[in-house]
Design an enzyme around this catalytic site. Structure first.
Site, short mmCIF file in Angstrom:
data_model
loop_
_atom_site.label_atom_id
_atom_site.label_comp_id
_atom_site.label_asym_id
_atom_site.label_seq_id
_atom_site.Cartn_x
_atom_site.Cartn_y
_atom_site.Cartn_z
N ARG A 246 -1.48 -5.85 -2.75
CA ARG A 246 -0.42 -5.86 -1.74
C ARG A 246 0.95 -5.85 -2.40
O ARG A 246 1.17 -6.52 -3.42
CB ARG A 246 -0.49 -7.13 -0.88
N GLU A 275 6.44 0.09 2.81
CA GLU A 275 5.60 1.28 2.61
C GLU A 275 5.80 2.29 3.73
O GLU A 275 5.94 1.89 4.88
CB GLU A 275 4.13 0.86 2.54
N HIS A 294 -0.51 3.49 -1.14
CA HIS A 294 -1.47 2.58 -0.52
C HIS A 294 -2.70 3.36 -0.01
O HIS A 294 -3.08 3.26 1.16
CB HIS A 294 -0.83 1.78 0.63
C1 OXD Z 1 -7.26 -3.46 2.69
C2 OXD Z 1 -6.50 -2.36 2.09
O1 OXD Z 1 -6.65 -4.34 3.33
O2 OXD Z 1 -7.13 -1.40 1.61
O3 OXD Z 1 -8.49 -3.48 2.58
O4 OXD Z 1 -5.27 -2.39 2.07
#
Ligand code: OXD
Length: 354
Positions: A246, A275, A294
């Protein structure tokens, strides 16, 4: 539709249509699609009556539909919230627990996808794949020895957070390249970390020893800003930092300063604080940064797995059974009372739980 229909709301679309197919086949579930564009009273009225909310990932989610205390006040019938993937940082879990709303995630459903991506970033960094690809497109007669790479074989990887994705990353690093695997995870014993394929070490030791630091912990109050100037300073100047977990777990300005000062060798980033990052984001200016938007957890296979796992979990919990990926078991007693009052059946007790 049966009496006591379970109303399950979501915005726009599921990450794979398999979820809609599975849920629409259930007569007891009223699946309600909302659109962000209908921002008038309709969404608010529907959400006020919803029993379940399949929340979108932070990147796609719009205000005012983050699961915070305000949303819980506006949705008094809400019993459960389920995330798309492993992450649930767009949900205020403490507020949900206090309100008797359970939170579920889909951890494990995309572990292969994310672990492979982390490994891809490590390989791309060590072999200058991103930098040389960009250089070839703008420079004639490139001097290849300026881009001499390194091998992963026999190196050390430091996994920060050894849950399902961290465990799979550890297995790939060990199995494919014979890497030494260290892990930092304050919630697991040395023995448990060992069963997940790593040696448990304090974070400082991991930073000092690792050739690759790979982040796999959730973003929460404890981990937000966990990587700042002091942590980058502890890493070896030859080491790479990789974050597929994250944005916000690493401080972006501190990372830019560490790269500018050549205090680390490079960074592989799938996640950003905001993002997608703007093209002029300072971290995108570094040749030794390889960035993706992401996408680590969103392979075709993972999207289908996540959607099917979420749908299956909704069917389980709406039947009054304990969902397999319950994030906040402390909510169960109040949730059970509210579930019975709203849907007429008492959910199963939590095995060994409150
Ligand atoms: C998740 C992601 O939360 O891929 O699994 O961001």
């Amino acid at each position: 539709m049966t009496a006591n229909a379970r109303r399950l709301a979501y915005f726009e679309r599921w990450v794979d249509p398999v979820a809609e197919e599975m849920l629409r086949a259930r007569p007891e579930i009223d699946l309600i699609r909302l659109a962000y564009a209908d921002s008038g009273g309709d969404n608010a009225a529907t959400m006020a009556r919803a029993h379940g909310y399949q929340i979108a990932p932070r990147t796609e989610l719009r205000e005012p539909w983050f699961a915070d205390a305000s949303l819980l006040r506006r949705c008094p019938q809400l019993l459960a919230i389920s995330s798309t993937g492993a992450g649930f940082d767009m949900v205020d879990v403490a507020a949900c627990t206090a309100a008797g709303v359970i939170v579920c995630n889909q951890s494990g459903s995309n572990k292969e996808a994310v672990a492979e991506h982390a490994l891809g970033l490590m390989l791309a960094l060590a072999k200058n794949i991103g930098a040389t690809d960009r250089a070839l497109r703008r420079t004639a007669g490139l001097e290849r020895f300026a881009y001499t790479g390194r091998e992963l074989a026999g190196r050390t990887v430091g996994i920060v957070g050894i849950g399902q994705i961290g465990t799979r990353t550890a297995a790939l690093c060990r199995g494919l390249f014979g890497m030494t695997v260290l892990a930092h995870d304050p919630y697991l014993s040395d023995a448990e970390v060992a069963t997940r394929g790593a040696a448990k070490v304090p974070l400082d030791e991991l930073l000092a020893r690792a050739d690759f630091v790979s982040v796999h912990c959730p973003r929460n109050e404890e981990t937000f800003g966990m990587f700042g100037a002091a942590e980058f300073a502890r890493m070896k100047p030859t080491a790479y930092f990789v974050n597929t977990a994250r944005g916000g777990i690493h401080d972006e300005s501190a990372l830019a300063a560490a790269l500018a000062g050549r205090r680390i060798a490079g960074a592989g980033l799938d996640v950003f604080l905001v993002e997608p990052p703007a093209p002029d984001h300072p971290l995108l200016a570094f040749e030794n940064v390889i960035a993706t938007p992401h996408i680590a957890g969103i392979t075709e296979e993972a999207l289908r797995n996540m959607a099917a796992a979420a749908a299956e979990q909704w069917i389980t919990l709406f039947a009054g059974r304990v969902p397999p990926r319950l994030v906040n078991p402390a909510a169960w007693p109040l949730y059970s009372q509210r579930f019975e009052a709203l849907l007429g059946i008492r959910p199963d007790p939590l095995p060994g739980g409150p």
